[in-house]
Design a protein around this motif. Sequence first.
Motif, mmCIF file in Angstrom:
data_model
loop_
_atom_site.group_PDB
_atom_site.id
_atom_site.type_symbol
_atom_site.label_atom_id
_atom_site.label_comp_id
_atom_site.label_asym_id
_atom_site.label_seq_id
_atom_site.Cartn_x
_atom_site.Cartn_y
_atom_site.Cartn_z
ATOM 1 N N ARG A 196 -1.116 68.786 6.953
ATOM 2 C CA ARG A 196 -0.332 67.897 7.808
ATOM 3 C C ARG A 196 0.472 66.909 6.978
ATOM 4 N NH1 ARG A 196 -5.210 67.621 10.777
ATOM 5 N NH2 ARG A 196 -5.627 65.509 10.045
ATOM 6 N N THR A 197 -0.151 66.383 5.918
ATOM 7 C CA THR A 197 0.529 65.402 5.073
ATOM 8 C C THR A 197 1.650 66.049 4.263
ATOM 9 O OG1 THR A 197 -1.497 64.107 4.898
ATOM 10 C CG2 THR A 197 0.209 63.704 3.238
ATOM 11 N N ALA A 198 1.374 67.221 3.716
ATOM 12 C CA ALA A 198 2.335 67.866 2.819
ATOM 13 C C ALA A 198 3.540 68.431 3.551
ATOM 14 C CB ALA A 198 1.639 68.991 2.040
ATOM 15 N N ASP B 101 -5.709 61.541 12.440
ATOM 16 C CA ASP B 101 -4.712 60.612 11.917
ATOM 17 C C ASP B 101 -4.767 59.267 12.643
ATOM 18 O OD1 ASP B 101 -3.662 62.625 10.193
ATOM 19 O OD2 ASP B 101 -2.541 63.454 11.879
ATOM 20 N N VAL B 102 -4.961 59.341 13.945
ATOM 21 C CA VAL B 102 -5.012 58.154 14.797
ATOM 22 C C VAL B 102 -6.203 58.307 15.730
ATOM 23 C CG1 VAL B 102 -3.825 56.845 16.619
ATOM 24 C CG2 VAL B 102 -2.505 57.807 14.718
ATOM 25 N N ASP C 234 -3.701 55.003 4.207
ATOM 26 C CA ASP C 234 -2.690 55.804 3.520
ATOM 27 C C ASP C 234 -1.600 56.304 4.469
ATOM 28 O OD1 ASP C 234 -4.151 55.456 1.245
ATOM 29 O OD2 ASP C 234 -5.031 57.464 1.216
ATOM 30 N N LEU C 235 -1.845 56.236 5.776
ATOM 31 C CA LEU C 235 -0.893 56.772 6.757
ATOM 32 C C LEU C 235 -0.072 55.697 7.456
ATOM 33 C CD1 LEU C 235 -3.126 59.469 8.506
ATOM 34 C CD2 LEU C 235 -1.309 59.870 6.840
ATOM 35 N N ARG C 236 -0.379 54.432 7.212
ATOM 36 C CA ARG C 236 0.223 53.365 8.009
ATOM 37 C C ARG C 236 1.734 53.295 7.880
ATOM 38 N NH1 ARG C 236 -2.137 47.836 5.826
ATOM 39 N NH2 ARG C 236 -0.965 47.128 7.635
ATOM 40 N N HIS C 237 2.276 53.763 6.740
ATOM 41 C CA HIS C 237 3.722 53.690 6.541
ATOM 42 C C HIS C 237 4.424 55.003 6.865
ATOM 43 C CE1 HIS C 237 3.251 49.731 4.918
ATOM 44 N NE2 HIS C 237 2.462 50.146 3.948
#
Length: 326
Positions: A85-87, A144-145, A273-276
């Motif tokens: 998901r991140t990549a 993620d959330v 790490d996902l906040r931005h």
Amino acid sequence: MKPDTLDWTLCRTFLHILEGGSLSAAARHLGFSHVTVRRHLEALEGVLGGPLFTRSPTGLLATDLAHRIAPAARSMAAAAASLTRTATTDQEAIGGTVRIAASEVVGGEVLPPMLMELRRAHPALRFELALSDVPEDILRRDADVAVRMMEPTQASLVARRVGSVPLGLYAEARWIDANGLPADAAALLATRALIGQDRRTEYLAALAACGVGASRHHLGFASDSALAQLAALRAGLGIGVMQVPMACRAPSLVRVLPEIEFALEMWLVTHPDLRHAARIRVVMEALASELQGYLQGRRNTWTGGRDRPPQPGTTTFPPGPILLQP
């Protein structure tokens, strides 16, 4: 066994065999040939030094070794999904997959219309919704959330308080017509028609905190599934707990003993790490606004009922121990 000798592909195949119960089922799901799946299994057994399955008339049976490694393999699968998901999602693009964890009731009843509005505004967003009344581990990136019904205890999480969710007792109008409206706690217990939990005890503890000494003998319907409890309430099986803003959407529901009211804290949580990340930021802001609107009855989606906002003196439970129908 050296740490770098374990191939994730072999573990993924193992998990699909474990879940499907056969090599054929795993092959169909993965798009591999039966021979490839068998080779993966044999290779993993060679690395681990023991058999993972035995044959039976009903299919493959997992060995003790398989049961021992399964949790770690599932953690690897969660980490691989999070990495993907991140990549595959640009940090500045409002698109990609957002995995949201929520309780059964919030995820099944409250979030879908809000996610529809999000998709309408940002068509490139895709959602995965994990429903469980056991909080997902955000630090491990299981989601993620998360929408949580208690204040987060992990200090490193990024958390935002949404508000307080009032809960009250309700019954379907047909049940009230047939049985009458209980005038006090004693009459409530005399109905022996409470809708509550089966093996869990938080429901009875919550009633006790409000001065209602209920026991399992007062339950007419019991299930540890919050969605099953809601379905039973709507079907007219008795009196159950429901979020007040949710009940306002159902004109056929009648409030029972309004002085009995609980409250749960609602929080939005994400990984630091996902906040931005643009997609996370948009989802967090949108859900915060929509959920606050839900609690306050601002949006037409949630209004039209015959109830009131939480009153001063409402019983608010401390974080953690009381998990009714979050």
